[in-house]
Motif scaffolding. Structure first.
Motif, mmCIF file in Angstrom:
data_model
loop_
_atom_site.group_PDB
_atom_site.id
_atom_site.type_symbol
_atom_site.label_atom_id
_atom_site.label_comp_id
_atom_site.label_asym_id
_atom_site.label_seq_id
_atom_site.Cartn_x
_atom_site.Cartn_y
_atom_site.Cartn_z
ATOM 1 N N ALA A 186 0.843 -1.200 0.000
ATOM 2 C CA ALA A 186 0.000 0.000 0.000
ATOM 3 C C ALA A 186 0.875 1.247 0.000
ATOM 4 C CB ALA A 186 -0.930 -0.010 1.211
ATOM 5 N N LEU A 187 1.935 1.226 0.787
ATOM 6 C CA LEU A 187 2.859 2.354 0.841
ATOM 7 C C LEU A 187 3.532 2.576 -0.512
ATOM 8 C CD1 LEU A 187 4.330 4.459 2.638
ATOM 9 C CD2 LEU A 187 6.055 2.706 3.030
ATOM 10 N N TYR A 188 4.000 1.501 -1.148
ATOM 11 C CA TYR A 188 4.640 1.624 -2.457
ATOM 12 C C TYR A 188 3.653 2.120 -3.505
ATOM 13 C CZ TYR A 188 8.612 -1.026 -0.601
ATOM 14 O OH TYR A 188 9.683 -1.452 0.120
ATOM 15 N N ASP A 189 2.435 1.583 -3.478
ATOM 16 C CA ASP A 189 1.415 2.053 -4.420
ATOM 17 C C ASP A 189 1.178 3.548 -4.235
ATOM 18 O OD1 ASP A 189 -0.964 -0.687 -4.888
ATOM 19 O OD2 ASP A 189 0.948 -0.264 -5.832
ATOM 20 N N TYR A 190 1.086 3.974 -2.991
ATOM 21 C CA TYR A 190 0.812 5.381 -2.687
ATOM 22 C C TYR A 190 1.983 6.279 -3.093
ATOM 23 C CZ TYR A 190 -0.457 9.536 -0.058
ATOM 24 O OH TYR A 190 -0.765 10.814 0.308
ATOM 25 N N ASN A 191 3.194 5.861 -2.781
ATOM 26 C CA ASN A 191 4.371 6.705 -3.001
ATOM 27 C C ASN A 191 4.980 6.609 -4.397
ATOM 28 O OD1 ASN A 191 4.495 7.910 -0.456
ATOM 29 N ND2 ASN A 191 5.545 6.137 0.403
ATOM 30 N N TYR A 192 4.865 5.470 -5.051
ATOM 31 C CA TYR A 192 5.631 5.264 -6.276
ATOM 32 C C TYR A 192 4.814 5.121 -7.553
ATOM 33 C CZ TYR A 192 9.542 4.661 -3.126
ATOM 34 O OH TYR A 192 10.492 4.865 -2.173
ATOM 35 N N LYS A 193 3.537 4.857 -7.467
ATOM 36 C CA LYS A 193 2.764 4.671 -8.709
ATOM 37 C C LYS A 193 2.818 5.905 -9.595
ATOM 38 C CE LYS A 193 -0.316 0.891 -8.564
ATOM 39 N NZ LYS A 193 -1.632 0.356 -8.655
ATOM 40 N N LYS A 194 2.697 7.075 -9.015
ATOM 41 C CA LYS A 194 2.751 8.291 -9.831
ATOM 42 C C LYS A 194 4.131 8.476 -10.451
ATOM 43 C CE LYS A 194 -0.967 10.947 -7.877
ATOM 44 N NZ LYS A 194 -1.407 12.152 -7.236
ATOM 45 N N ILE A 195 5.160 8.160 -9.709
ATOM 46 C CA ILE A 195 6.527 8.306 -10.220
ATOM 47 C C ILE A 195 6.758 7.357 -11.388
ATOM 48 C CG2 ILE A 195 8.972 7.964 -9.684
ATOM 49 C CD1 ILE A 195 8.262 8.771 -6.789
ATOM 50 N N PHE A 196 6.378 6.101 -11.225
ATOM 51 C CA PHE A 196 6.659 5.099 -12.246
ATOM 52 C C PHE A 196 5.562 5.018 -13.296
ATOM 53 C CE2 PHE A 196 9.627 3.724 -9.044
ATOM 54 C CZ PHE A 196 10.711 3.332 -9.808
ATOM 55 N N LEU A 197 4.376 4.694 -12.868
ATOM 56 C CA LEU A 197 3.319 4.383 -13.826
ATOM 57 C C LEU A 197 2.908 5.579 -14.667
ATOM 58 C CD1 LEU A 197 1.116 2.016 -11.659
ATOM 59 C CD2 LEU A 197 2.946 1.430 -13.221
ATOM 60 N N ASP A 198 2.967 6.772 -14.112
ATOM 61 C CA ASP A 198 2.533 7.958 -14.854
ATOM 62 C C ASP A 198 3.637 8.567 -15.714
ATOM 63 O OD1 ASP A 198 0.100 7.625 -13.674
ATOM 64 O OD2 ASP A 198 0.300 9.272 -12.256
ATOM 65 N N ASN A 199 4.883 8.236 -15.460
ATOM 66 C CA ASN A 199 5.984 8.894 -16.159
ATOM 67 C C ASN A 199 6.657 8.056 -17.237
ATOM 68 O OD1 ASN A 199 6.017 11.510 -14.929
ATOM 69 N ND2 ASN A 199 6.644 10.486 -13.048
ATOM 70 N N PHE A 200 6.323 6.793 -17.340
ATOM 71 C CA PHE A 200 6.949 5.933 -18.338
ATOM 72 C C PHE A 200 5.876 5.236 -19.153
ATOM 73 C CE2 PHE A 200 10.116 6.305 -14.988
ATOM 74 C CZ PHE A 200 11.221 6.693 -15.724
ATOM 75 N N ASP A 201 6.001 5.309 -20.446
ATOM 76 C CA ASP A 201 5.040 4.670 -21.339
ATOM 77 C C ASP A 201 5.226 3.156 -21.375
ATOM 78 O OD1 ASP A 201 3.969 7.119 -22.032
ATOM 79 O OD2 ASP A 201 5.332 7.372 -23.729
ATOM 80 N N SER A 202 6.414 2.702 -21.015
ATOM 81 C CA SER A 202 6.750 1.289 -21.118
ATOM 82 C C SER A 202 7.207 0.766 -19.764
ATOM 83 C CB SER A 202 7.881 1.111 -22.130
ATOM 84 O OG SER A 202 8.383 -0.201 -22.083
ATOM 85 N N ARG A 203 6.992 -0.514 -19.544
ATOM 86 C CA ARG A 203 7.518 -1.177 -18.342
ATOM 87 C C ARG A 203 8.914 -1.738 -18.625
ATOM 88 N NH1 ARG A 203 3.427 1.003 -16.850
ATOM 89 N NH2 ARG A 203 1.826 0.131 -15.516
#
Length: 132
Positions: free
Chosen positions: A34-51
């Motif tokens: 939950a902490l990682y989802d809260y803190n990192y989803k915007k950093i990773f999922l919103d800023n990179f088009d690819s995994r």
């Protein structure tokens, strides 16, 4: 924080067969996800088009952040740790995961000699400080 169904994450991680024989140390808990989802989803999922980006984690601890990355579909993950025993643990944990590379080295030496370029560098569990 939003309620998270941790069983979905565990299922993704079990599908790559790393949690077998690891015990409690190797299985991430609900509050950490939950902490990682809260803190990192915007950093990773919103800023990179690819995994399919190159990610370096310095001082990965038990690999819980790498677990989160794997569960969210990221590949090309390098974990650098100075502690030999921790690297041995991580290599065992991720022996069935081709997208994880575990390096036993100090971060400064590794970065000075590394020819690979990283899109993201994460440092969360460092116990020592150094200068380049």
């Amino acid at each position: 924080m939003k309620e998270i169904d941790i069983s979905e994450y565990h299922q993704k991680l079990r599908s790559i067969k790393y949690t077998e024989d690891i015990g409690i140390r190797g299985i991430i808990d609900k509050s950490t996800y939950a902490l990682y989802d809260y803190n990192y989803k915007k950093i990773f999922l919103d800023n990179f088009d690819s995994r399919d980006i190159n990610i370096l984690e310095i001082g990965p601890g038990n690999g819980h952040f790498a677990d989160w990355l794997i569960a969210n579909g990221y590949k090309n993950i390098t974990l650098v740790d100075i502690e030999h025993d921790n690297c041995r643990y991580l290599r065992e944990k991720y022996k069935n995961v081709e997208s994880i590379n575990v390096i036993n080295n100090d971060a400064i030496s590794y970065l000075k000699n590394c020819e690979m370029e990283f899109d993201v560098i994460i440092t969360r569990h460092l116990n020592r400080t150094s200068t380049i």
